[in-house]
Design a protein around this motif. Structure first.
Motif, mmCIF file in Angstrom:
data_model
loop_
_atom_site.group_PDB
_atom_site.id
_atom_site.type_symbol
_atom_site.label_atom_id
_atom_site.label_comp_id
_atom_site.label_asym_id
_atom_site.label_seq_id
_atom_site.Cartn_x
_atom_site.Cartn_y
_atom_site.Cartn_z
ATOM 1 N N LEU A 61 21.800 2.643 13.887
ATOM 2 C CA LEU A 61 22.294 2.475 15.253
ATOM 3 C C LEU A 61 23.797 2.244 15.218
ATOM 4 O O LEU A 61 24.306 1.480 14.420
ATOM 5 C CB LEU A 61 21.584 1.302 15.937
ATOM 6 C CG LEU A 61 20.068 1.432 16.066
ATOM 7 C CD1 LEU A 61 19.481 0.186 16.698
ATOM 8 C CD2 LEU A 61 19.680 2.667 16.843
ATOM 9 N N ARG A 72 18.349 8.402 18.328
ATOM 10 C CA ARG A 72 18.016 7.223 17.511
ATOM 11 C C ARG A 72 17.468 6.087 18.362
ATOM 12 O O ARG A 72 16.644 5.307 17.899
ATOM 13 C CB ARG A 72 19.233 6.776 16.710
ATOM 14 C CG ARG A 72 19.592 7.765 15.618
ATOM 15 C CD ARG A 72 20.850 7.375 14.893
ATOM 16 N NE ARG A 72 21.248 8.433 13.967
ATOM 17 C CZ ARG A 72 22.075 8.248 12.962
ATOM 18 N NH1 ARG A 72 22.583 7.057 12.723
ATOM 19 N NH2 ARG A 72 22.390 9.258 12.182
ATOM 20 N N LEU A 73 17.915 5.985 19.608
ATOM 21 C CA LEU A 73 17.339 4.983 20.519
ATOM 22 C C LEU A 73 15.862 5.267 20.771
ATOM 23 O O LEU A 73 15.044 4.348 20.832
ATOM 24 C CB LEU A 73 18.084 4.975 21.858
ATOM 25 C CG LEU A 73 19.463 4.359 21.904
ATOM 26 C CD1 LEU A 73 20.051 4.523 23.302
ATOM 27 C CD2 LEU A 73 19.409 2.899 21.519
ATOM 28 N N ALA A 115 25.140 -3.338 23.601
ATOM 29 C CA ALA A 115 24.198 -2.230 23.760
ATOM 30 C C ALA A 115 24.695 -1.246 24.818
ATOM 31 O O ALA A 115 24.696 -0.030 24.595
ATOM 32 C CB ALA A 115 22.813 -2.759 24.133
ATOM 33 N N ILE A 119 25.775 2.640 24.010
ATOM 34 C CA ILE A 119 25.091 3.751 24.688
ATOM 35 C C ILE A 119 26.073 4.518 25.564
ATOM 36 O O ILE A 119 26.024 5.757 25.626
ATOM 37 C CB ILE A 119 23.874 3.227 25.477
ATOM 38 C CG1 ILE A 119 22.844 2.636 24.508
ATOM 39 C CG2 ILE A 119 23.246 4.342 26.311
ATOM 40 C CD1 ILE A 119 21.727 1.842 25.178
ATOM 41 N N MET A 149 14.860 0.505 28.967
ATOM 42 C CA MET A 149 14.269 0.072 27.698
ATOM 43 C C MET A 149 13.619 -1.303 27.837
ATOM 44 O O MET A 149 12.489 -1.509 27.389
ATOM 45 C CB MET A 149 15.332 0.057 26.598
ATOM 46 C CG MET A 149 15.799 1.445 26.195
ATOM 47 S SD MET A 149 17.156 1.430 25.007
ATOM 48 C CE MET A 149 16.262 0.980 23.521
#
Length: 184
Positions: A61, A72-73, A115, A119, A149
């Motif tokens: 990540l 990858r998320l 995060a 992103i 998420m």
């Protein structure tokens, strides 16, 4: 010790767990635990940092760019479906930590900021590569993905048989891109 604390936090919540509980679960003495973690707060932060370090190492990540980072998320969400205890721990602790006096409040505030920034950078990279739809703002999309998420994790904990965290996340990200994520 960290594994024992992780299990107990998932079972009882942070506020319902004592250092003596963790020491007993880990099979060491209370003074032995205090030698490594002098406070509950120090142990909690070690548990949280351990989880993040494992995820970063497993999925790289932050290392990928653009759609690769977004894929990858999705991989992380799929992996989390095999770790209900960790997902439950995260959901419980993140909710408990909304209180400003919670020892993990600053940690979760920084985690959400990082995060969203990571992103947003992935979406900006995708935009630069011509892979993001023209009407998508990378910063707004990032905050929505973080919220999605977290929301999917809560729903999945209630209905594991009906919620596919990775599939839902992939579909949402695909809807923001010109072409679907690779690896479907």
């Amino acid at each position: 010790m960290i594994d024992a604390a992780t299990e107990l936090y998932a079972e009882q919540g942070y506020r319902g767990t004592s250092l003596r509980d963790v020491a007993a679960r880990a099979g060491i003495s209370h003074p032995g635990l205090l030698h490594h973690f002098p406070t509950m707060e120090a142990l909690l932060l070690a548990v949280l940092e351990h989880r993040v370090a494992e995820d970063v190492a497993r999925f790289g990540l932050g290392a990928g760019r653009g759609v690769e980072a977004l894929r990858r998320l999705v991989d992380l969400a799929a992996w989390n479906q095999a770790r209900p205890g960790i997902v439950e721990l995260f959901v419980v602790l993140s909710a408990e930590a909304t209180a400003p006096d919670h020892p993990a409040h600053a940690y979760f505030t920084a985690r959400y900021d990082a995060a969203a920034e990571t992103i947003a950078t992935a979406f900006a990279d995708a935009q630069e590569a011509g892979q993001l739809r023209g009407d998508v703002d990378p910063d707004v999309a990032a905050h929505r993905v973080v919220a999605l998420m977290d929301g999917l994790q809560v729903q999945w904990l209630y209905r594991r048989d009906a919620v596919d965290m990775a599939g839902e996340l992939r579909d949402a990200i695909d809807g923001l891109l010109r072409d679907p994520l690779p690896g479907r």
